[in-house]
Design a protein around this motif. Sequence first.
Motif, PDB file in Angstrom:
ATOM      1  N   PHE A 111     -16.385 -15.341 -29.936  1.00  0.00           N
ATOM      2  CA  PHE A 111     -17.389 -14.806 -29.020  1.00  0.00           C
ATOM      3  C   PHE A 111     -16.748 -14.753 -27.636  1.00  0.00           C
ATOM      4  CE2 PHE A 111     -21.311 -15.909 -26.344  1.00  0.00           C
ATOM      5  CZ  PHE A 111     -21.666 -14.580 -26.200  1.00  0.00           C
ATOM      6  N   TYR A 112     -16.783 -13.571 -27.004  1.00  0.00           N
ATOM      7  CA  TYR A 112     -16.100 -13.338 -25.734  1.00  0.00           C
ATOM      8  C   TYR A 112     -17.078 -12.891 -24.642  1.00  0.00           C
ATOM      9  CZ  TYR A 112     -11.342 -13.490 -27.678  1.00  0.00           C
ATOM     10  OH  TYR A 112     -10.147 -13.888 -28.235  1.00  0.00           O
ATOM     11  N   VAL A 113     -16.725 -13.244 -23.419  1.00  0.00           N
ATOM     12  CA  VAL A 113     -17.420 -12.749 -22.230  1.00  0.00           C
ATOM     13  C   VAL A 113     -16.372 -12.210 -21.267  1.00  0.00           C
ATOM     14  CG1 VAL A 113     -18.902 -13.321 -20.272  1.00  0.00           C
ATOM     15  CG2 VAL A 113     -19.279 -14.430 -22.473  1.00  0.00           C
ATOM     16  N   ALA A 114     -16.659 -11.051 -20.665  1.00  0.00           N
ATOM     17  CA  ALA A 114     -15.757 -10.470 -19.670  1.00  0.00           C
ATOM     18  C   ALA A 114     -16.560 -10.102 -18.425  1.00  0.00           C
ATOM     19  CB  ALA A 114     -15.062  -9.233 -20.230  1.00  0.00           C
ATOM     20  N   VAL A 115     -16.008 -10.405 -17.254  1.00  0.00           N
ATOM     21  CA  VAL A 115     -16.665 -10.098 -15.986  1.00  0.00           C
ATOM     22  C   VAL A 115     -15.823  -9.073 -15.238  1.00  0.00           C
ATOM     23  CG1 VAL A 115     -17.425 -11.006 -13.758  1.00  0.00           C
ATOM     24  CG2 VAL A 115     -17.745 -12.364 -15.827  1.00  0.00           C
ATOM     25  N   ARG A 116     -16.476  -8.020 -14.770  1.00  0.00           N
ATOM     26  CA  ARG A 116     -15.780  -6.966 -14.007  1.00  0.00           C
ATOM     27  C   ARG A 116     -15.253  -7.563 -12.711  1.00  0.00           C
ATOM     28  NH1 ARG A 116     -12.945  -3.392 -12.532  1.00  0.00           N
ATOM     29  NH2 ARG A 116     -13.458  -1.185 -12.292  1.00  0.00           N
ATOM     30  N   ASN A 117     -13.990  -7.374 -12.471  1.00  0.00           N
ATOM     31  CA  ASN A 117     -13.333  -8.025 -11.341  1.00  0.00           C
ATOM     32  C   ASN A 117     -13.897  -7.586  -9.998  1.00  0.00           C
ATOM     33  OD1 ASN A 117     -11.608  -9.531 -12.916  1.00  0.00           O
ATOM     34  ND2 ASN A 117      -9.941  -8.031 -12.841  1.00  0.00           N
ATOM     35  N   THR A 118     -14.122  -8.581  -9.124  1.00  0.00           N
ATOM     36  CA  THR A 118     -14.453  -8.318  -7.718  1.00  0.00           C
ATOM     37  C   THR A 118     -13.558  -9.165  -6.820  1.00  0.00           C
ATOM     38  OG1 THR A 118     -16.099 -10.089  -7.759  1.00  0.00           O
ATOM     39  CG2 THR A 118     -16.876  -7.860  -8.231  1.00  0.00           C
ATOM     40  N   GLY A 119     -12.524  -9.758  -7.393  1.00  0.00           N
ATOM     41  CA  GLY A 119     -11.664 -10.715  -6.714  1.00  0.00           C
ATOM     42  C   GLY A 119     -11.358 -11.834  -7.694  1.00  0.00           C
ATOM     43  N   PRO A 120     -10.916 -12.987  -7.250  1.00  0.00           N
ATOM     44  CA  PRO A 120     -10.656 -14.113  -8.148  1.00  0.00           C
ATOM     45  C   PRO A 120     -11.943 -14.549  -8.825  1.00  0.00           C
ATOM     46  CG  PRO A 120      -9.666 -14.478  -5.988  1.00  0.00           C
ATOM     47  CD  PRO A 120     -10.551 -13.289  -5.848  1.00  0.00           C
ATOM     48  N   THR A 121     -11.999 -14.498 -10.155  1.00  0.00           N
ATOM     49  CA  THR A 121     -13.216 -14.824 -10.889  1.00  0.00           C
ATOM     50  C   THR A 121     -12.941 -15.747 -12.043  1.00  0.00           C
ATOM     51  OG1 THR A 121     -12.923 -12.887 -12.290  1.00  0.00           O
ATOM     52  CG2 THR A 121     -14.309 -12.609 -10.357  1.00  0.00           C
ATOM     53  N   ARG A 122     -13.898 -16.581 -12.306  1.00  0.00           N
ATOM     54  CA  ARG A 122     -13.837 -17.492 -13.449  1.00  0.00           C
ATOM     55  C   ARG A 122     -15.236 -17.645 -14.008  1.00  0.00           C
ATOM     56  NH1 ARG A 122     -10.609 -22.543 -10.956  1.00  0.00           N
ATOM     57  NH2 ARG A 122     -11.926 -23.524 -12.517  1.00  0.00           N
ATOM     58  N   ILE A 123     -15.344 -17.771 -15.319  1.00  0.00           N
ATOM     59  CA  ILE A 123     -16.650 -17.830 -15.972  1.00  0.00           C
ATOM     60  C   ILE A 123     -17.007 -19.252 -16.331  1.00  0.00           C
ATOM     61  CG2 ILE A 123     -17.982 -17.071 -17.972  1.00  0.00           C
ATOM     62  CD1 ILE A 123     -16.181 -14.647 -18.082  1.00  0.00           C
ATOM     63  N   LYS A 124     -18.214 -19.636 -15.981  1.00  0.00           N
ATOM     64  CA  LYS A 124     -18.694 -20.949 -16.385  1.00  0.00           C
ATOM     65  C   LYS A 124     -19.008 -20.930 -17.867  1.00  0.00           C
ATOM     66  CE  LYS A 124     -22.120 -24.486 -15.473  1.00  0.00           C
ATOM     67  NZ  LYS A 124     -23.248 -24.936 -14.636  1.00  0.00           N
ATOM     68  N   VAL A 125     -18.550 -21.941 -18.580  1.00  0.00           N
ATOM     69  CA  VAL A 125     -18.791 -22.058 -20.017  1.00  0.00           C
ATOM     70  C   VAL A 125     -19.763 -23.197 -20.252  1.00  0.00           C
ATOM     71  CG1 VAL A 125     -17.765 -22.380 -22.277  1.00  0.00           C
ATOM     72  CG2 VAL A 125     -16.463 -21.244 -20.475  1.00  0.00           C
ATOM     73  N   PRO A 126     -21.051 -22.924 -20.552  1.00  0.00           N
ATOM     74  CA  PRO A 126     -21.986 -24.006 -20.808  1.00  0.00           C
ATOM     75  C   PRO A 126     -21.582 -24.801 -22.036  1.00  0.00           C
ATOM     76  CG  PRO A 126     -23.126 -21.935 -20.440  1.00  0.00           C
ATOM     77  CD  PRO A 126     -21.673 -21.626 -20.586  1.00  0.00           C
ATOM     78  N   SER A 127     -22.052 -26.016 -22.102  1.00  0.00           N
ATOM     79  CA  SER A 127     -21.793 -26.861 -23.265  1.00  0.00           C
ATOM     80  C   SER A 127     -22.333 -26.217 -24.514  1.00  0.00           C
ATOM     81  CB  SER A 127     -22.455 -28.231 -23.061  1.00  0.00           C
ATOM     82  OG  SER A 127     -22.471 -28.953 -24.275  1.00  0.00           O
ATOM     83  N   ALA A 128     -21.603 -26.355 -25.622  1.00  0.00           N
ATOM     84  CA  ALA A 128     -22.038 -25.759 -26.897  1.00  0.00           C
ATOM     85  C   ALA A 128     -23.327 -26.373 -27.381  1.00  0.00           C
ATOM     86  CB  ALA A 128     -20.955 -25.951 -27.948  1.00  0.00           C
ATOM     87  N   ASN A 129     -23.650 -27.585 -26.905  1.00  0.00           N
ATOM     88  CA  ASN A 129     -24.862 -28.261 -27.369  1.00  0.00           C
ATOM     89  C   ASN A 129     -26.066 -28.002 -26.467  1.00  0.00           C
ATOM     90  OD1 ASN A 129     -23.482 -29.491 -29.504  1.00  0.00           O
ATOM     91  ND2 ASN A 129     -22.699 -31.099 -28.150  1.00  0.00           N
ATOM     92  N   THR A 130     -25.851 -27.210 -25.388  1.00  0.00           N
ATOM     93  CA  THR A 130     -26.953 -26.965 -24.459  1.00  0.00           C
ATOM     94  C   THR A 130     -28.053 -26.168 -25.139  1.00  0.00           C
ATOM     95  OG1 THR A 130     -25.382 -26.918 -22.640  1.00  0.00           O
ATOM     96  CG2 THR A 130     -27.563 -25.998 -22.221  1.00  0.00           C
ATOM     97  N   GLU A 131     -29.296 -26.589 -24.980  1.00  0.00           N
ATOM     98  CA  GLU A 131     -30.437 -25.869 -25.546  1.00  0.00           C
ATOM     99  C   GLU A 131     -31.110 -25.066 -24.440  1.00  0.00           C
ATOM    100  OE1 GLU A 131     -31.567 -25.546 -28.578  1.00  0.00           O
ATOM    101  OE2 GLU A 131     -30.045 -26.798 -29.489  1.00  0.00           O
ATOM    102  N   PHE A 132     -31.485 -23.837 -24.738  1.00  0.00           N
ATOM    103  CA  PHE A 132     -32.169 -22.985 -23.773  1.00  0.00           C
ATOM    104  C   PHE A 132     -33.496 -22.552 -24.361  1.00  0.00           C
ATOM    105  CE2 PHE A 132     -27.800 -22.865 -22.614  1.00  0.00           C
ATOM    106  CZ  PHE A 132     -27.798 -22.778 -21.235  1.00  0.00           C
ATOM    107  N   THR A 133     -34.571 -22.971 -23.748  1.00  0.00           N
ATOM    108  CA  THR A 133     -35.893 -22.621 -24.243  1.00  0.00           C
ATOM    109  C   THR A 133     -36.620 -21.693 -23.283  1.00  0.00           C
ATOM    110  OG1 THR A 133     -36.799 -24.619 -23.222  1.00  0.00           O
ATOM    111  CG2 THR A 133     -36.143 -24.758 -25.532  1.00  0.00           C
TER     112      THR A 133
END
Length: 715
Positions: free
Chosen positions: A671-693
């Motif tokens: 599973f991949y995520v890509a962010v369109r560049n606007t300068g130096p960028t990094r993606i936050k990776v939530p914990s695999a165990n995080t629940e979102f309700t």
Amino acid sequence: MEFVKGCAMDLQCLSSMWLKKINGSTHKERLEAFYNPQAEAYDRFRANFLHGRQPLMAACAARLRGSTNMIWVDLGGGTAENVDIMSQLTDLASFDKIYVVDMCSALCKVAREKVKRKGWANVEIIEGDACTFKPLKEATLVTFSYSLTMIPAFMDAVDQATSYLAEDGMIGVADFFTSAKYDLPNRQHTYVQRWFWRSVFDCDGIDVGPERRQYLEHKLTPVYEYNSRGKIPYVPVIQAPYYIWIGRPLSCSKVNLQRFPARASDEFEAKRPPTFPPTFLYSLSWEDPREDDKYLQINPDDTVLTLTSGGCNALDLVYQGAGQVVSVDINPAQSYLLELKRAAVIRLPFEDVWKMFGDGIHPKFDELLRKEIAPFLSQGAANFWYQKAYYFKNGLYYHGGMGRLLRAVKILAKLTRKVSPRECKVLNRQRGIDSPYANIAWYRVTNRGYPMQEQWIDCLVNAPTLEKQKELWFSTVGKWLRQANIFTRISSFLVTNRLVLWFCAGVCKGQLSLIRKEDNIYDYIVRCLNSTAEYSHLRDSNYFYRCCLTGRFSRHCCPRFLEDEPFHELKEELARNERLLIRTGTFVGELRKRMYTKVILMDHVDWLEQPDIDTLCEALKDQVRPGGRVIWRSASRSPAYAKCIEKAGFKVTRIHTSEQYMDRVNMYASFYVAVRNTGPTRIKVPSANTEFTEKKPLLSPGSPDSVLATPTDGK
């Protein structure tokens, strides 16, 4: 006797139409000469000939639902049969007055007798000219049901009708037609067809040329259109072309009369690619929206492009609050499924929608389709669901490509597996029975044809805890799959060969090659299923596999559009705004039409050859706004095209791989995520165990923490 009498009446109509010459110096005299011999037999014969009349009344009634104090003018209404049809669709008391206007005395006489017999106090029969008649009040509805082609001065009739049409009123037309030489795709006829039908109808004084509809579209804004062909009584093979059309005043802003469905392809019936089956592959979306939520961070400023698939996730994006969702698929049947879901959510109460898409069965689907749903579908979707209405008789989720695969797996399991005494013991313990006699008795009957599968499935999907679910799975099917003996592998080949995987599971040749590079197909599937059973609770969370096993969802385990609160919010949002656009065509083609902030590729890129991948990457570079996000899944842990997307100006991050449990679907390798560049960028990776309700994004759009570091592996 009734049958013989009916046939005699039909022959009387046919002889009047085909054998008797129409005489008269005026239009009224010609009408009398034509209809007087067949007036008494008119309704019976036309019921099997005027195929557009009932759908027209249904389409009008659906748009007038809930209105009161209405005025309806039926121009060329003949025997008032349209009023009788409308009475079956809505309460005639909602009309203050209904005028049936016709110039033919013989037909008006039959109409007056019908009004008296039916007791319609608010219906008045007017023997007069449609070009000059005007009601005392503005009309809410004006209809020309197979009458406009018989009015020589049709422009005058349309002008007069629009002069007394209310601002929020509408004009509905059903009639025979031929196209112009160059016309819209769904209307287009060949030269021979145009010549033949104009010649045939001209004998009866009927002009079926395209000018009438062209003038209607000059005076009014189209709201709905349907083109088809219908059988002619006692005439084999040949079918006459007809259309249904509804228009509103140019200044009308009433929501219920907006152009619907809002889609680029509602003027033509899309053709499926020849390699696709004549139905949808997926009846539900096979990407986990809960996992997508974490990384998409949907907000009202978003324009989102997604593949349609089963359509559940497109509706979910609207519910999450995206400003506009564009859903595209090259398979028109997938578009038709989403159209049905959208129209059902807007038009039907929750319980009807639950029966259709929760249970997968609705005993009155045919009636709902005709009265409430089809008037709001595109022509292609309406044709598709009229043909496939039986899907809702024995279970929607056992049809389509995935449905066929599920049925095949169940049959194969029934033929190849016998329950062991130990498995009986585990199943009984799950059912709350702990008796050696019960275990022995059940062992005997299950191996004599008792439906052990249903008992096992019921125990699995209703296991009270994840631990109980794991115990049952790994002591029965999970154990059997792991053994992987020669008989097991031969059996599995029947459902994992290339042909079945394409036509039933939607796994194309390119994607199958990616899977085989990772592992053999059998081990790939076993790993997917075992990992899902170990980490995902079917009773309370995993509606994907629950639906596969049972053919339905449960009230507390289903896609969000089938939950009560999201359903009612979606009903308002979909009806009020053009929030969901449904397109049939190529993904890149739709990507090129506008700028996007979020793009969901699903596993689409797995299907593409390198030149197509290059084209897609170039389009993503041009059409995704800076800071915009692209997500995708792949059957490969490290697909080569990730580098192509990175070169197109994106910061690419691999979030998950199949080395461990990924999400509730768990069918992909990465599973991949890509962010369109606007300068130096990094993606936050939530914990695999995080629940979102909650439906709110985890991070507010544009916050400094929304773009963080890439993993060290550089993927």
